[in-house]
Design an enzyme around this catalytic site. Structure first.
Site, PDB file in Angstrom:
ATOM      1  CE  LYS A 205      -3.878  -2.276   2.205  1.00 32.89           C
ATOM      2  NZ  LYS A 205      -4.504  -2.748   3.433  1.00 32.89           N
TER       3      LYS A 205
ATOM      4  CD  GLN B 217      -3.565  -4.345   6.620  1.00 35.70           C
ATOM      5  OE1 GLN B 217      -3.404  -3.387   5.866  1.00 35.70           O
ATOM      6  NE2 GLN B 217      -4.243  -5.420   6.257  1.00 35.70           N
TER       7      GLN B 217
ATOM      8  CG  ASP C 202     -10.041  -0.221   4.989  1.00 40.09           C
ATOM      9  OD1 ASP C 202      -9.831  -0.509   3.795  1.00 40.09           O
ATOM     10  OD2 ASP C 202      -9.372  -0.677   5.934  1.00 40.09           O
TER      11      ASP C 202
END
Ligand code: NAP
Length: 296
Positions: free
Chosen positions: A54, A98, A121
């Site tokens: 990422k 994460q 997200d």
């Protein structure tokens, strides 16, 4: 193979190109560089790989990447304090924590402490509610990538019968909301669904997000249907470690009209959509026009 291959790798490269163009424009015309902060707690090997990837792709499209690596025994208070700091940092437009988090941390509490407008997200309860009510939101990356590929292949999805296999909060449920938003008739199947083969055989669009290697055989697929395989399963075959999806690719490709491969289908789209969400969040934060085609 009869089906058209939906090439997620090529599509993701195109999305990253569009993001990079928009980032360049934001820098040149507005003096703004979008920034994505990724928080990793602990040393889970798979998570470390994702976070590295990422960060690398964020920099490649011209955005700022801020990585925060915390010890596995970080307290909830310290993690929440970092999120608060990132929420209030104007150079950070997207925040991603994460998952999974170590067990002593409350995942829902942590995710819901991210400012919704920076929740790239799309897992914050406010974004879930906004998506469910058809309002502008941050959209979860994996289902957003699936939607982009479906729109690209079909143009309009209106009136199509779609079956989503899997009802997780990160894939199945938001996928179903997005398909409903595009006027599909949507069925969400799960482990208690009766006669799953029959349900799947009715579908013009099948999205499989189960986590069971090659569970969907070709004879469940309606002739000409579009198959989006979200599954990523590592199995051993002929003495080698290989990645397979939730769909039996070889037999499904004989009946489908179009199909995503694994690897090289949905997977690459997920990070591309994370970058797209970050540039969208940056534009919204600065009251600027959003890039077209990069959100739902
Ligand atoms: P998850 O949270 O484990 O959910 C799996 C879903 O599948 C559940 O709703 C479960 O039903 C359903 N299911 C399990 N067995 C079933 C069966 N025999 N028949 C019908 N439904 C069944 O998984 P997830 O997080 O959504 O992920 C699904 C897959 O996508 C995994 O392979 C994951 O690695 C992959 N994935 C890929 C990406 C990407 O970037 N490409 C991103 C995220 C996930 P119940 O609710 O009834 O238990």
């Amino acid at each position: 193979m009869a089906a058209t291959l939906i090439d997620g790798k090529a599509f993701a490269a195109k999305v990253r190109g569009q993001v990079a163009e928009h980032v360049a424009r934001l820098k040149e015309q507005n003096g703004i560089t979008p920034g994505l902060a990724v928080v990793l707690v602990g040393e889970d090997p798979a998570s470390q790989v994702y976070v590295r990837s990422k960060g690398k792709q964020t920099v490649e499209v011209g955005m700022n990447s801020y990585e925060h690596k915390l010890e596995a025994d970080t307290s909830e208070a310290d993690l929440l304090a970092l999120i608060d700091q990132l929420n209030n940092d104007p150079s950070v437009h997207g925040i991603l924590v994460q998952l999974p988090l170590p067990e002593h941390l409350d995942e829902d509490l942590v995710i819901n402490s991210i400012a919704p407008e920076k929740d790239v997200d799309g897992f914050h309860i406010s974004n879930v509610g906004l998506l469910g009510t058809g309002q502008k939101s941050m959209v979860p990356c994996t289902p957003l990538g699936c939607l982009m590929m479906l729109r690209d292949h079909h143009g309009s999805l209106s009136g199509m019968d779609a079956v989503v296999i899997g009802r997780s909060n990160i894939v199945g449920k938001p996928m179903a909301q997005l398909l409903l938003g595009d006027s599909c008739t949507v069925t969400i199947a799960h482990s208690r669904t009766k006669d799953l083969p029959d349900v799947v055989r009715r579908a013009d669009i099948v999205v499989a997000a189960v986590g069971r290697p090659e569970m969907v055989p070709g004879d469940w697929i309606k002739e000409g249907a579009t198959v989006i395989d979200v599954g990523i399963n590592r199995i051993e075959r002929d003495g080698k470690n290989v990645l397979v999806g939730d769909v039996d690719f070889a037999s499904a490709a004989e009946r489908a009209g179009a199909i995503t491969p694994v690897p090289g289908g949905v997977g690459p789209m997920t990070i591309a959509c994370l970058l797209a969400n970050t540039v969208t969040a940056c534009c919204r934060a600065n009251n600027l026009a959003e890039p077209e085609g990069l959100t739902a």
